[in-house]
Design an enzyme around this catalytic site. Structure first.
Site: not given
Ligand code: ADP
Length: 295
Positions: A14-15, A43, A213, A238, A243-244
């Site tokens: 959790m952020d 994940g 890249e 944003d 990458g995820d």
């Protein structure tokens, strides 16, 4: 077509995000402006992205026996991820990231918490599920020995492994050999292969190493020549989670049996859409959005 079955072994968290005019100094208390909680962890992010793209996704992870853990699991389920192998750990907190957004920059403290309990033996408990998968995905927010054991296990059971080596740390050569796909960004690639020009590293790992890249896309060596598969031009708001999304989409595409270059275009398209929305999971596209974007 039957959706591909994918297991994502990895972190969830959790952020906890505070916005303020400035950061407090040592010993100081200041008033912030706003607070929000956002589910994350590489994940969980990759599992959510893959599920939105239509795969049959099973998360193998751990949460704390706390309210955040319940929220993390609820969020995974709401996105269609199967959470039978997301078990709470007692007396340990869920993974958290404590983020201060101030003066146009962020400072982050990550507490791994329950993610440290995604151990090799925990992964082995899921062996019967792993055997049935078309692809297994893992990142490096779980213990190193778990990545090593997962790579070994994937080779043993003959299921391809997509290792996203983020955050960067050194990886034993055996793991690189055992992984089917390795997807560092440029920064991570530099740390993974220190002192070696990336063009030389690419040649060493044809059709296995994919260096992302950013807005430029993704570079790899196809056995005959180095190729850059360009991403798509978008208004980025944003880039968190690009990458995820890229990893999840690449995983879904190859698990479906799409040819490599087509899979990379699919991944670029999905990731480029993700950067047009806020938050890691906020911008992650559905299958329809990606296909519309490729038409
Ligand atoms: P990470 O998010 O892990 O740092 P990158 O920044 O390399 O990774 O981004 C991963 C992928 O996301 C890229 O290969 C590309 O497909 C896509 N991407 C990232 N930023 C942009 C952008 N500004 N415009 C279009 N695509 C992007």
């Amino acid at each position: 077509m039957k959706p591909p079955k994918i297991a994502v072994i990895g972190s969830s968290s959790m952020d906890l995000v505070v916005t303020a005019d400035r950061r407090p100094g040592a010993g100081e208390t200041i008033l912030g402006e706003a607070f929000s909680t956002v589910p994350g962890g590489k994940g969980a992010n990759q599992a959510v992205a893959a599920a939105r793209l239509g795969a049959d996704v099973h998360m193998i992870g751990r949460v704390g026996d706390d309210a955040y853990g319940q929220e993390i699991v609820a969020n995974l389920k709401a996105n269609g991820v199967i959470t039978d192998y997301v078990e709470p750990v007692t007396d340990v907190s869920s993974g958290t990231a404590h983020i201060v957004l101030a003066e146009g920059d962020n400072s982050i403290i990550v507490v791994k918490g329950a993610n440290d309990h995604v151990t090799p033996s925990y992964v082995k408990n899921a062996l019967s599920l792993l055997r049935e998968c078309d692809l297994i995905m893992i990142q490096q927010e779980v213990p190193e020995e778990t990545v090593i054991e997962t790579a070994r296990l994937c080779t043993e059971i003959g299921v391809p492994l997509l290792l996203n080596p983020a955050p960067a740390r050194e990886i034993p050569d055996t793991v690189i050999e055992q992984a089917a796909y390795l997807t560092p960004n440029e920064h991570e690639a530099g740390l993974l292969f220190p002192g070696v020009p990336l063009a030389d590293v690419l040649i060493k790992y044809p059709n296995k190493l994919f260096i992302t890249e950013g807005s430029a896309g993704v570079r790899y060596y196809d056995g005959a020549e180095e190729k850059l598969v360009s991403s798509f031009k978008v208004e980025a708001v944003d880039t968190t989670g690009a990458g995820d999304t890229f990893n999840a989409a690449l995983g879904v595409a190859v698990a479906e049996g799409k040819p490599l270059e087509e899979s990379l275009r699919f991944a670029n398209r999905a990731a480029s859409i993700s950067v047009t929305g806020f938050g890691a999971q906020g911008g992650m596209p559905t299958r329809e959005e990606v296909e519309r974007g490729l038409a």
